[in-house]
Design a protein around this motif. Structure first.
Motif, PDB file in Angstrom:
ATOM      1  N   GLU A  27      12.731  53.139  43.240  1.00 53.89           N
ATOM      2  CA  GLU A  27      11.345  52.739  42.956  1.00 53.89           C
ATOM      3  C   GLU A  27      11.056  52.843  41.462  1.00 53.89           C
ATOM      4  OE1 GLU A  27       6.755  54.105  44.122  1.00 53.89           O
ATOM      5  OE2 GLU A  27       8.492  55.009  45.129  1.00 53.89           O
ATOM      6  N   GLY A  28      11.520  53.937  40.864  1.00 55.17           N
ATOM      7  CA  GLY A  28      11.348  54.099  39.423  1.00 55.17           C
ATOM      8  C   GLY A  28      12.068  53.015  38.644  1.00 55.17           C
ATOM      9  N   ASN A  29      13.276  52.659  39.078  1.00 55.60           N
ATOM     10  CA  ASN A  29      14.039  51.599  38.421  1.00 55.60           C
ATOM     11  C   ASN A  29      13.315  50.261  38.500  1.00 55.60           C
ATOM     12  OD1 ASN A  29      15.999  53.475  37.847  1.00 55.60           O
ATOM     13  ND2 ASN A  29      17.378  52.843  39.489  1.00 55.60           N
ATOM     14  N   THR A  30      12.674  50.007  39.641  1.00 57.09           N
ATOM     15  CA  THR A  30      11.916  48.757  39.815  1.00 57.09           C
ATOM     16  C   THR A  30      10.760  48.695  38.826  1.00 57.09           C
ATOM     17  OG1 THR A  30      12.492  48.643  42.171  1.00 57.09           O
ATOM     18  CG2 THR A  30      10.598  47.349  41.435  1.00 57.09           C
ATOM     19  N   PHE A  31      10.014  49.792  38.713  1.00 54.27           N
ATOM     20  CA  PHE A  31       8.911  49.836  37.752  1.00 54.27           C
ATOM     21  C   PHE A  31       9.414  49.644  36.323  1.00 54.27           C
ATOM     22  CE2 PHE A  31       6.475  52.509  40.997  1.00 54.27           C
ATOM     23  CZ  PHE A  31       5.620  51.465  41.327  1.00 54.27           C
ATOM     24  N   TYR A  32      10.585  50.232  36.028  1.00 55.77           N
ATOM     25  CA  TYR A  32      11.144  50.114  34.677  1.00 55.77           C
ATOM     26  C   TYR A  32      11.503  48.652  34.378  1.00 55.77           C
ATOM     27  CZ  TYR A  32      13.948  51.076  30.535  1.00 55.77           C
ATOM     28  OH  TYR A  32      14.433  51.089  29.250  1.00 55.77           O
ATOM     29  N   LYS A  33      12.126  47.980  35.337  1.00 52.94           N
ATOM     30  CA  LYS A  33      12.490  46.574  35.147  1.00 52.94           C
ATOM     31  C   LYS A  33      11.258  45.704  34.964  1.00 52.94           C
ATOM     32  CE  LYS A  33      16.787  46.921  37.800  1.00 52.94           C
ATOM     33  NZ  LYS A  33      17.487  46.542  39.061  1.00 52.94           N
ATOM     34  N   GLU A  34      10.156  46.111  35.599  1.00 50.85           N
ATOM     35  CA  GLU A  34       8.899  45.371  35.457  1.00 50.85           C
ATOM     36  C   GLU A  34       8.151  45.766  34.183  1.00 50.85           C
ATOM     37  OE1 GLU A  34       6.845  46.396  39.033  1.00 50.85           O
ATOM     38  OE2 GLU A  34       8.034  45.051  40.303  1.00 50.85           O
ATOM     39  N   GLU A  35       8.769  46.639  33.378  1.00 50.35           N
ATOM     40  CA  GLU A  35       8.206  47.135  32.123  1.00 50.35           C
ATOM     41  C   GLU A  35       6.923  47.940  32.337  1.00 50.35           C
ATOM     42  OE1 GLU A  35       7.866  44.069  29.215  1.00 50.35           O
ATOM     43  OE2 GLU A  35       9.985  43.519  29.322  1.00 50.35           O
ATOM     44  N   ASN A  36       6.789  48.484  33.547  1.00 47.39           N
ATOM     45  CA  ASN A  36       5.672  49.384  33.838  1.00 47.39           C
ATOM     46  C   ASN A  36       6.178  50.805  33.618  1.00 47.39           C
ATOM     47  OD1 ASN A  36       3.478  50.809  34.818  1.00 47.39           O
ATOM     48  ND2 ASN A  36       3.175  49.475  36.589  1.00 47.39           N
ATOM     49  N   TYR A  37       6.308  51.175  32.355  1.00 50.84           N
ATOM     50  CA  TYR A  37       6.978  52.426  31.995  1.00 50.84           C
ATOM     51  C   TYR A  37       6.172  53.659  32.391  1.00 50.84           C
ATOM     52  CZ  TYR A  37       9.544  49.010  29.257  1.00 50.84           C
ATOM     53  OH  TYR A  37      10.268  47.909  28.872  1.00 50.84           O
TER      54      TYR A  37
END
Length: 250
Positions: A27-37
């Motif tokens: 889930e964290g990786n998904t947010f990171y890819k979406e640039e939602n740091y």
């Protein structure tokens, strides 16, 4: 029967816990890819709060803070990643980029040959890894000695004898490396400055004289602790006292 049931329940609990952690990590990786740091780092920190120690986890947290231009926590977590796994080349490379965001320019003191060797060889692996290699070498040395003792061929005896001596040599070296690494880690209490700017005093008192100042992201070594003060040393050898609230130990 009760013990068997308890073990089965424990195993299922561990599997479920592992799956939950993996789910959060994804889930964290998904947010990171979406640039939602911001949301990504929140998920990663939730994993850390569960007691998980991983260089990949710390590396991802550091990357989030780096993208958010938060220099102190970025450097802090890159350093944590390297503490868990000194061989993490990505963390080491990104740490150098993060250091460029810091204000303080501090020149390192010249290192002796032994200090350079320790940094480039001994400190490249955690002390527990060196200890594992030492244990493997001890078993190998014992096995080779038994093969030498029970072998009837002179050629095999010579081979097993020489290789057992080599294994003993590796055992001695890795034990030395493990103890040296452990002592270095215990001696060097690394911390990162988190305050935007902090005065370094010549004594642990607010009424003492300021001798220099540091800024967020700077790496220091903690030498001593007294009440709410810590004595630190920076890379150029300067020492002084700093408020405990201004820094965070790794």
């Amino acid at each position: 029967m009760k013990k068997v049931v308890s073990i089965i329940v424990l195993l299922f609990s561990l599997v479920a816990y592992s799956q939950e952690v993996n789910k959060l990590f994804a889930e964290g990786n998904t947010f990171y890819k979406e640039e939602n740091y911001t949301r990504a780092v929140g998920v990663y920190l939730a994993i850390e709060e569960q007691g998980i120690e991983s260089d990949d986890l710390y590396f991802n947290i550091a990357n989030c803070y780096y993208k958010m231009n938060k220099v102190a926590p970025a450097i802090y977590y890159y350093e944590k990643a390297l503490k868990v796994n000194p061989a993490n080349a990505d963390a080491a490379a990104n740490l150098e980029f993060a250091k460029r965001m810091t204000i303080d320019v501090i020149e390192d003191l010249p290192k002796t040959f032994l200090q350079r060797f320790s940094a480039s060889v001994i400190q490249k692996l955690p002390f527990d890894t060196w200890a594992i290699i030492a244990v493997v070498a001890s078993f190998l040395a014992a096995l080779l000695f038994l093969l030498y003792y029970f072998s009837e061929s002179s050629k095999k005896k010579l081979f097993y004898f020489n290789t057992s001596i080599l294994a003993v040599f590796i055992l001695a070296i890795t034990v030395f490396f493990a103890f040296n690494n452990y002592k270095t880690v215990q001696k060097n209490r690394i911390a990162i400055i988190f305050s935007p700017k902090v005065e370094i005093m010549n004594a642990p008192s607010v009424s003492s004289d300021e001798i220099f100042e540091l800024h967020e992201g700077t790496k220091v070594i903690v030498l001593d602790v007294l009440d709410n003060w810590k004595k630190i040393k920076i890379a150029d050898g300067k020492t002084g006292w700093i408020s405990t609230d201004a820094l965070k130990e790794i």
